[in-house]
Scaffold this active site. Structure first.
Site, short mmCIF file in Angstrom:
data_model
loop_
_atom_site.label_atom_id
_atom_site.label_comp_id
_atom_site.label_asym_id
_atom_site.label_seq_id
_atom_site.Cartn_x
_atom_site.Cartn_y
_atom_site.Cartn_z
N ASP A 84 0.84 -1.20 0.00
CA ASP A 84 0.00 0.00 0.00
C ASP A 84 0.89 1.26 0.00
OD1 ASP A 84 -2.42 1.41 0.22
OD2 ASP A 84 -2.45 1.29 2.41
N GLU A 135 -1.12 5.95 -8.52
CA GLU A 135 -1.94 7.00 -7.90
C GLU A 135 -1.72 8.36 -8.56
OE1 GLU A 135 -2.28 7.13 -3.62
OE2 GLU A 135 -2.35 9.31 -3.59
#
Ligand code: 13P
Length: 287
Positions: A84, A135
């Site tokens: 993550d 992202e």
């Protein structure tokens, strides 16, 4: 056996539901999430932040623990082990250690640098069958010391990153990690809609799943979100159940101090939270 998150998320996007990413911190967390996924016949993604990776002594330990549990607990639903918010270096470490999925978070770099680095991670991860999340637009709040302001991503930049061959995309739409403040403006569905229009079939990822109202979650799924990350909510459930146990003086009764007893209510609380999220996300029975 761990699987890449690509197939489960492509299926989720096409089927209009989302797969939960639940972050792990230790053995109890991992066991609770895996058992719940199996009971619910749901695919699941185990998220590991760099901080949690360090806490658990390193990525190899985690791969060993998770693979052992899949076998010993007889887990047959699809499970991905995912880094993550990884840095470039940690994505490489996780691919080498045996993770089946990584997130390269280049959102703090200028877009050109985010593009260049994401491309390199895609090449080296895909060579080993490992899926990649990228992202655009930083997610607000604080996570492991990384503080973002809760931006709304530029849909054109999302398209540029989506075209690099990544498997799923996290785009800021006003979401933040941790609890939402009273005056939070809510998710920007306009931004999400614009991103989906440009990125097509690409599964979109919603970070900061803790505390987002159910109707907003469902709307986000209807607009292409196929992966939702939940971390803080499991921590809060665990802490509340553990507090209750200790405040009731149960650790002082009989062998109540035994960690296997002391940590049991918290572990059950994590299971309940994970199940509740899987129901909302619509992933139950989709394994
Ligand atoms: P929460 O801690 O707000 O649930 O966010 C989790 C997350 O997005 C992990 O990347």
């Amino acid at each position: 056996m761990l699987v890449s998150a690509k197939e489960m998320l492509d299926k989720a996007k096409a089927g209009h539901y989302a797969v939960g990413q639940f972050n792990i911190n230790n053995l109890e967390w991992t066991k609770a999430i895996l058992q719940t996924a199996q009971e619910c016949n749901s695919p699941v993604i185990l998220g590991v932040s760099e901080g949690a990776g360090k806490y658990m002594t390193g990525y190899k330990t985690i791969v060993g623990m998770v693979n052992g549990m899949l076998e010993e607990l007889g887990i047959t639903v699809p499970v991905a082990l995912h880094l993550d918010h990884g840095s470039y270096e940690h994505c490489i470490k996780c691919v080498e250690a045996g993770f089946s999925s990584v997130m390269f978070d280049g959102s703090h770099y200028p877009i050109e640098e985010n593009v260049a680095k994401t491309k390199e991670i895609v090449a080296l991860a895909h060579a080993k069958g490992v899926s990649v999340e990228a992202e655009v637009g930083s997610i607000g709040g604080e996570e492991d010391g990384v503080i973002g302001a809760g931006e709304c991503a530029d849909p054109k930049e999302c398209k540029a990153i989506a075209d690099l061959g990544i498997d799923f995309l996290a785009a800021g739409i006003g979401n933040i990690h941790g609890k939402y403040p009273e005056n939070w403006a809510g998710l920007s569905f306009e931004t999400l809609d614009a991103i989906q229009q440009l990125t097509g079939d690409m599964p979109l990822v919603l970070h900061g799943g803790t505390g987002i109202p159910v109707d907003m979650i469902k709307k986000a799924i209807s607009l292409g979100v196929a992966k939702i990350n939940v971390n803080t909510e499991c921590q809060l459930s665990f802490a509340a159940a553990t507090r209750e146990y200790i405040e009731a003086g149960k650790d002082q009764q009989g062998k109540g101090f035994d960690p296997r007893k002391l940590l049991a209510p918290g572990t059950e609380a994590i299971k309940a939270t994970v199940k509740e999220k899987m129901e909302i996300f619509g992933s139950i029975g989709k394994a």
